[in-house]
Each structure stands twice: as C-alpha cells, then as structure tokens.
Motif scaffolding. Structure first.
Motif, PDB file in Angstrom:
ATOM      1  N   VAL A 126       0.840  -1.206   0.000  1.00 19.09           N
ATOM      2  CA  VAL A 126       0.000   0.000   0.000  1.00 19.09           C
ATOM      3  C   VAL A 126       0.875   1.255   0.000  1.00 19.09           C
ATOM      4  O   VAL A 126       2.046   1.218   0.386  1.00 19.09           O
ATOM      5  CB  VAL A 126      -0.938   0.019   1.233  1.00 19.09           C
ATOM      6  CG1 VAL A 126      -1.911  -1.154   1.193  1.00 19.09           C
ATOM      7  CG2 VAL A 126      -0.116  -0.025   2.526  1.00 19.09           C
ATOM      8  N   ASP A 127       0.285   2.363  -0.437  1.00 17.92           N
ATOM      9  CA  ASP A 127       1.008   3.642  -0.419  1.00 17.92           C
ATOM     10  C   ASP A 127       0.764   4.360   0.910  1.00 17.92           C
ATOM     11  O   ASP A 127       0.179   3.811   1.844  1.00 17.92           O
ATOM     12  CB  ASP A 127       0.586   4.507  -1.614  1.00 17.92           C
ATOM     13  CG  ASP A 127      -0.908   4.801  -1.632  1.00 17.92           C
ATOM     14  OD1 ASP A 127      -1.556   4.688  -0.554  1.00 17.92           O
ATOM     15  OD2 ASP A 127      -1.440   5.148  -2.703  1.00 17.92           O
ATOM     16  N   GLU A 128       1.207   5.616   0.989  1.00 19.56           N
ATOM     17  CA  GLU A 128       1.106   6.356   2.256  1.00 19.56           C
ATOM     18  C   GLU A 128      -0.344   6.615   2.672  1.00 19.56           C
ATOM     19  O   GLU A 128      -0.632   6.889   3.845  1.00 19.56           O
ATOM     20  CB  GLU A 128       1.874   7.681   2.152  1.00 19.56           C
ATOM     21  CG  GLU A 128       1.376   8.618   1.068  1.00 19.56           C
ATOM     22  CD  GLU A 128       2.027   8.318  -0.280  1.00 19.56           C
ATOM     23  OE1 GLU A 128       1.839   9.125  -1.208  1.00 19.56           O
ATOM     24  OE2 GLU A 128       2.715   7.282  -0.392  1.00 19.56           O
ATOM     25  N   ASN A 129      -1.262   6.527   1.701  1.00 17.82           N
ATOM     26  CA  ASN A 129      -2.674   6.743   2.008  1.00 17.82           C
ATOM     27  C   ASN A 129      -3.407   5.443   2.343  1.00 17.82           C
ATOM     28  O   ASN A 129      -4.619   5.456   2.590  1.00 17.82           O
ATOM     29  CB  ASN A 129      -3.372   7.420   0.830  1.00 17.82           C
ATOM     30  CG  ASN A 129      -2.796   8.783   0.528  1.00 17.82           C
ATOM     31  OD1 ASN A 129      -2.496   9.553   1.441  1.00 17.82           O
ATOM     32  ND2 ASN A 129      -2.638   9.096  -0.751  1.00 17.82           N
ATOM     33  N   GLY A 130      -2.657   4.338   2.308  1.00 16.61           N
ATOM     34  CA  GLY A 130      -3.277   3.053   2.596  1.00 16.61           C
ATOM     35  C   GLY A 130      -3.931   2.386   1.411  1.00 16.61           C
ATOM     36  O   GLY A 130      -4.601   1.357   1.550  1.00 16.61           O
ATOM     37  N   ASP A 131      -3.745   2.981   0.229  1.00 14.08           N
ATOM     38  CA  ASP A 131      -4.322   2.394  -0.981  1.00 14.08           C
ATOM     39  C   ASP A 131      -3.362   1.383  -1.590  1.00 14.08           C
ATOM     40  O   ASP A 131      -2.146   1.632  -1.634  1.00 14.08           O
ATOM     41  CB  ASP A 131      -4.625   3.491  -2.018  1.00 14.08           C
ATOM     42  CG  ASP A 131      -5.639   4.498  -1.511  1.00 14.08           C
ATOM     43  OD1 ASP A 131      -6.577   4.075  -0.806  1.00 14.08           O
ATOM     44  OD2 ASP A 131      -5.478   5.701  -1.809  1.00 14.08           O
TER      45      ASP A 131
END
Length: 362
Positions: A126-131
C-alpha cells in the motif's frame, strides 16, 4: 518395399508440414510469439528444454548409427562378437552423470521461474494513504463466461479483460461452478480456476493490442469444463496506462445506471423486464451477477465470446442461446427455452439495438 517407401514419404511430408505450420502462429494467440515478460521467460524455458531434448536425441542417434555401421555383418563377418562392455564403471559413470547434469541445467531455471511467477506479495503493498499500489483483477470463471472485477477501482466487467501495458497485473483466480483454467497464450499462463481454493499469479503486457487482428489478445479456458468448453473464450484489450485510466473513469461514470421498465424505448423496457434480474448495465454494480455485466457490451469484440459482433448475431443469440452454447445457464434446466421466456421479434430487435448501444468508449 514400395509400401515401406510410401510410409517414409508420408512421414517426410508430415515433418515438412510441421516445420512450416510452426511459423503460422498469430501474435494475438500464439505462445511462440510472446507479448509479455512472463510469456517470454516461459518461451525461453521451452526453448531450453527443446534444445536439451534435441541434443540427447542427436547424440543417441549418432552413437546408434556408428555402432550400426561399424559392426554390421557385411563388414566384420558372421561369427565376430564385438567387445562386451557390460559392467564398465567408466561407461556407467558417464551415462549416470550426464543425465543428472542435463536435469540440473533444466531444473534450476524452471524452479526459479516457478517461484518467481508465484511471488504475489506486491498485491498487498500500500502507499502512504493506505491504498493498494498493484493492479489486481479478481477473475471468476463461470459456465461459459468470465467475470473480471477490479476491487481497487470498484468496477466489474465481463468477457473482455482490459489491462494497462508496462506493469504487472495480478490475478485472483476462482471458479463459480466447475474447474476451469485461465490462459492468455500470447502473454503467459495458464493457471486453474478452482471452486474450493484461490489461485494467484501475475502477467505483464508489453504492447498495446490495438494493432493486433481484431484489436485484442485471445484468452481461453484450458480445462475441459462441459459441452461448450471450446466456446469459453474471452478477449484481452491491452491499453496504454493513460487510456486504461480513461476506461476506468468511464466505467465509474456508469454508477447507478439502471434500465427503466416504463421507458418509451422498447429495448430498454424489455431489458428491464426480462434481463435485469441477471445482467447489470452499471460498471460499479459489483461482482456475482448470474449473467455477464453488459455495461460495455457495445465495445466488445464478440457476441457470446465467439460470434461476430453485430446485431444480427445478437438477435440470434437472444432468441436461442442454447443453439450456440449448449449447457449455458440462460436456458431452462431442460434446455428447451430461455429462462426469460418468449420474446416477440419486435422485442428482440429493440433489445438487440439497446444492448449494442451499451458503451463506455464511444
């Protein structure tokens, strides 16, 4: 004697034909012309195995011919017995060690590639946004069609898989009824879709499909699954990343789309009354429909996966699906009539026009 010569002539003809036919593969379906990194590595393994087998056949054939020529009776006489080598430690070591070496040469890259293709850990990154960062497609094989859900994008489609080029596309594979097998010959694969467990793997698409015949790669079910197994095709549209993002946005824009039973359009009204229970016309309707999602039917390459994409074939399909795909679930259990009942010719014409107009690309 002549009978034997005729057999050899036939064998020679077949051998020559195989050489020429091996070059007839098309880019959209041939494993010999891979269009993805996975397919290319699998092709290299195939060539390695073929090379090793060819080497063994050639060496054994040469040894056989030399022995045949050197010790033929006309040369050494009737009562000569060649030197016996039974129990020779040197020879036993040679024909034990050489096969082991050849097997290791083949096994090491095969095992390495197997573990590499099975590495799907990136599906959970996941990325920093949790996606989630990886593109994942949930593939569900059904009698006799394919459902493709994009969980991270919140969209679903059927029969035509749409993917971007230049990146790994991860797949969750399962079956809704019986065992099937997901295979895109020109890109890589194949892998079974089972009812009881989830299989995972990834593919990469190196080039866009627009320049191929029909503008798509061909996908197949590679597991005998019923009377219409041979017709369980799907198509793959490989787009540039920007074009793929545009397609995703167009699919999302159909959110909430619903045919109206009271519509003045006879095709829409007929669809709402007879088809809406199994088919959706919104790309965000979610997975699990009884029948294929038809949101982008007008953009597809084929009717029912194999018929030429035109209104006449669609009308014939609506009138009698069982004629084209025996065993498909649009027919009653006895196979005598469609589950949606009888439609008039006027309704079928209007319905076909309505469905052909369902598009997100036009």
């Amino acid at each position: 004697m002549m009978k034997g010569l005729k057999k050899w002539r036939l064998f020679s003809l077949l051998a020559v034909m195989m050489v020429f036919l091996s070059g007839c593969g098309e880019d959209y379906i041939s494993t010999l012309k891979p269009s993805g990194q996975v397919g290319k590595e699998q092709f290299n393994l195939l060539m390695l195995a073929t090379g090793i087998m060819t080497l063994v056949v050639v060496i054994v054939s040469v040894i056989y011919l030399l022995a045949f020529l050197k010790f033929r009776r006309s040369k050494v006489g009737e009562n000569v017995i060649p030197k016996q080598v039974e129990g020779s430690h040197t020879l036993e070591i040679i024909w034990t060690v050489i096969p082991i070496i050849l097997l290791l040469i083949l096994a090491v890259p095969v095992v390495t590639a197997t573990y590499k293709f099975a590495d799907v850990a990136a599906m959970d990154e996941v990325d920093e946004n949790g996606d989630k960062t990886a593109l994942t497609v949930n593939v569900t094989a059904k009698l006799y069609w394919w459902e493709f859900e994009y969980p991270n994008q919140g969209i679903v489609t059927a029969q035509e898989l749409v993917v971007p080029t230049g990146q790994k596309v991860y797949f969750n594979l399962k079956a809704a009824d019986v065992k099937h097998s997901f295979w895109i010959p020109a890109v890589g694969g194949k892998m079974d879709t089972n009812v009881d467990n989830l299989n995972k793997f990834y593919l990469e698409f190196d080039k866009e499909s627009k320049d191929l015949k029909d503008g798509v790669f061909y996908g197949k079910c590679a597991e005998l699954c019923g009377p219409s197994h041979a017709l369980m095709d799907f198509k793959v549209k490989a787009l540039s990343p920007d074009a793929f993002d545009t397609w995703v946005a167009s699919m999302k824009a159909t959110d909430g789309k619903m045919p109206d039973k009271t519509s003045a359009d006879l095709g829409e009204a007929t669809f709402a009354q007879s088809c809406m229970g199994c088919h959706a016309v919104s790309g965000t309707s979610g997975p699990g429909s009884k029948g294929p999602n038809l949101t982008a039917f007008g953009d597809r390459n084929r009717v029912a996966g194999f018929l030429e994409h035109n209104e006449e074939n669609l009308k014939a399909w609506i009138k009698d699906p069982g004629q084209f795909k025996p065993g498909n679930l649009m027919m009653n259990a006895d196979g005598t009539a469609p589950i949606y009942g009888d439609l008039t010719d006027e309704q079928i014409q209007a319905l076909a026009t309505y469905i052909m107009g369902l598009s997100v690309e036009k």
